[in-house]
Design a protein around this motif. Sequence first.
Motif, PDB file in Angstrom:
ATOM      1  N   VAL A 172      61.192  43.187  -1.467  1.00  0.00           N
ATOM      2  CA  VAL A 172      61.063  43.554  -0.057  1.00  0.00           C
ATOM      3  C   VAL A 172      62.450  43.870   0.476  1.00  0.00           C
ATOM      4  CG1 VAL A 172      60.358  42.782   2.234  1.00  0.00           C
ATOM      5  CG2 VAL A 172      59.026  42.086   0.223  1.00  0.00           C
ATOM      6  N   HIS A 173      62.650  45.104   0.899  1.00  0.00           N
ATOM      7  CA  HIS A 173      63.930  45.543   1.464  1.00  0.00           C
ATOM      8  C   HIS A 173      63.817  45.452   2.980  1.00  0.00           C
ATOM      9  CE1 HIS A 173      65.083  47.318  -2.466  1.00  0.00           C
ATOM     10  NE2 HIS A 173      63.795  47.624  -2.538  1.00  0.00           N
ATOM     11  N   ARG A 174      64.591  44.572   3.585  1.00  0.00           N
ATOM     12  CA  ARG A 174      64.518  44.393   5.031  1.00  0.00           C
ATOM     13  C   ARG A 174      65.535  45.303   5.701  1.00  0.00           C
ATOM     14  NH1 ARG A 174      66.833  43.217   9.785  1.00  0.00           N
ATOM     15  NH2 ARG A 174      68.102  41.567   8.863  1.00  0.00           N
ATOM     16  N   GLY A 175      65.042  46.360   6.317  1.00  0.00           N
ATOM     17  CA  GLY A 175      65.911  47.331   6.974  1.00  0.00           C
ATOM     18  C   GLY A 175      65.106  48.576   7.307  1.00  0.00           C
ATOM     19  N   ASP A 176      65.722  49.523   8.000  1.00  0.00           N
ATOM     20  CA  ASP A 176      64.984  50.727   8.381  1.00  0.00           C
ATOM     21  C   ASP A 176      64.936  51.712   7.216  1.00  0.00           C
ATOM     22  OD1 ASP A 176      67.102  53.079   8.960  1.00  0.00           O
ATOM     23  OD2 ASP A 176      67.950  51.147   9.545  1.00  0.00           O
ATOM     24  N   VAL A 177      63.925  52.561   7.253  1.00  0.00           N
ATOM     25  CA  VAL A 177      63.673  53.488   6.155  1.00  0.00           C
ATOM     26  C   VAL A 177      64.799  54.492   5.990  1.00  0.00           C
ATOM     27  CG1 VAL A 177      62.159  55.384   5.417  1.00  0.00           C
ATOM     28  CG2 VAL A 177      61.166  53.211   6.181  1.00  0.00           C
ATOM     29  N   ALA A 178      65.346  54.988   7.096  1.00  0.00           N
ATOM     30  CA  ALA A 178      66.424  55.981   6.997  1.00  0.00           C
ATOM     31  C   ALA A 178      67.626  55.412   6.248  1.00  0.00           C
ATOM     32  CB  ALA A 178      66.837  56.440   8.398  1.00  0.00           C
ATOM     33  N   SER A 179      67.993  54.166   6.531  1.00  0.00           N
ATOM     34  CA  SER A 179      69.122  53.541   5.836  1.00  0.00           C
ATOM     35  C   SER A 179      68.813  53.344   4.358  1.00  0.00           C
ATOM     36  CB  SER A 179      69.464  52.198   6.487  1.00  0.00           C
ATOM     37  OG  SER A 179      69.900  52.376   7.810  1.00  0.00           O
ATOM     38  N   TYR A 180      67.591  52.950   4.067  1.00  0.00           N
ATOM     39  CA  TYR A 180      67.213  52.743   2.671  1.00  0.00           C
ATOM     40  C   TYR A 180      67.311  54.054   1.886  1.00  0.00           C
ATOM     41  CZ  TYR A 180      64.388  51.707  -1.441  1.00  0.00           C
ATOM     42  OH  TYR A 180      63.954  51.565  -2.737  1.00  0.00           O
ATOM     43  N   LEU A 181      66.792  55.134   2.459  1.00  0.00           N
ATOM     44  CA  LEU A 181      66.790  56.415   1.754  1.00  0.00           C
ATOM     45  C   LEU A 181      68.172  57.055   1.712  1.00  0.00           C
ATOM     46  CD1 LEU A 181      63.414  57.978   2.964  1.00  0.00           C
ATOM     47  CD2 LEU A 181      63.900  56.739   0.833  1.00  0.00           C
ATOM     48  N   ALA A 182      69.133  56.513   2.473  1.00  0.00           N
ATOM     49  CA  ALA A 182      70.510  56.994   2.393  1.00  0.00           C
ATOM     50  C   ALA A 182      71.266  56.335   1.247  1.00  0.00           C
ATOM     51  CB  ALA A 182      71.236  56.724   3.707  1.00  0.00           C
ATOM     52  N   GLY A 183      70.641  55.357   0.608  1.00  0.00           N
ATOM     53  CA  GLY A 183      71.276  54.668  -0.499  1.00  0.00           C
ATOM     54  C   GLY A 183      71.104  55.383  -1.829  1.00  0.00           C
ATOM     55  N   THR A 184      71.438  54.677  -2.889  1.00  0.00           N
ATOM     56  CA  THR A 184      71.331  55.239  -4.237  1.00  0.00           C
ATOM     57  C   THR A 184      69.868  55.335  -4.645  1.00  0.00           C
ATOM     58  OG1 THR A 184      73.451  54.250  -4.835  1.00  0.00           O
ATOM     59  CG2 THR A 184      72.013  54.954  -6.644  1.00  0.00           C
ATOM     60  N   ALA A 185      69.445  56.514  -5.058  1.00  0.00           N
ATOM     61  CA  ALA A 185      68.037  56.762  -5.358  1.00  0.00           C
ATOM     62  C   ALA A 185      67.674  56.369  -6.776  1.00  0.00           C
ATOM     63  CB  ALA A 185      67.714  58.246  -5.148  1.00  0.00           C
TER      64      ALA A 185
END
Length: 260
Positions: A172-185
């Motif tokens: 479970v990644h706690r954070g907003d989706v935009a920040s998550y998708l800005a990370g390493t894919a």
Amino acid sequence: MDDFAADGRGDVAGSAGVDTLSEKVDIERQSYHREGGGGTIARHESTSIPAWRARRACPSPAADGGRRGQRASHGGRGELRLIGGEFRRRRLPILDSPGLRPTPDRVRETLFNWLAFELAGTRVLDLFAGTGALGLEALSRGAGEVHFVEAAAPVAAALTRNLDTLGVQATVHRGDVASYLAGTARPFGLVFLDPPFRQGLAAVTCERLEQGGWLTPHAWIYVETEQELAWQPPPGWQLHRELRAGDSHARLFRRTPPAA
């Protein structure tokens, strides 16, 4: 963004008995093989839930706010019922906060009938996870790995507890989706995308998935939006099935990689 790895170790047995979805899955399988099998089902089908059932399953926008987890549950207030797979009929608590409820059983049943032959061992990403109803259902039905992204800390913590209760591994990644998708894919074979309605999030999130390297070459992408939203998916996303229910328009796409 905080990541919570749920690694439950309790002895949790799946419910016994015949899976009530098996007959429908058999019908899907027969149609699949009649059309040749082996690869993408070429047929595109559109399904509509009768208006009386849709009104019961999906209240008006004013009532639910247009966010997954804010629609009425057939399993009752404050509870999520898994409907298929290893944990069929298991009931899990969800936060008793205003409007937080799982995606309706009828919609989930239809979606996972569409995906009946595509889940085993698949890496799954559940964005705007809410109660995690879709990702949990995928785990129950044999997904190999599931990642949930949820911005609200109490909701993410409740989802982590439910994973522990089931004794399954997921993140479970706690954070907003935009920040998550800005990370390493890391590419996923199946993505669930059911953002808050009427906030302009569907199209931009789909573009980030496509351009950011988050999808395998032939990934499945489930997108649920408000009925009236007119948008175009990224190039190479082929509409496979769709479903209209109340205020929602659900679509399942299959990605076709660009030509080299």
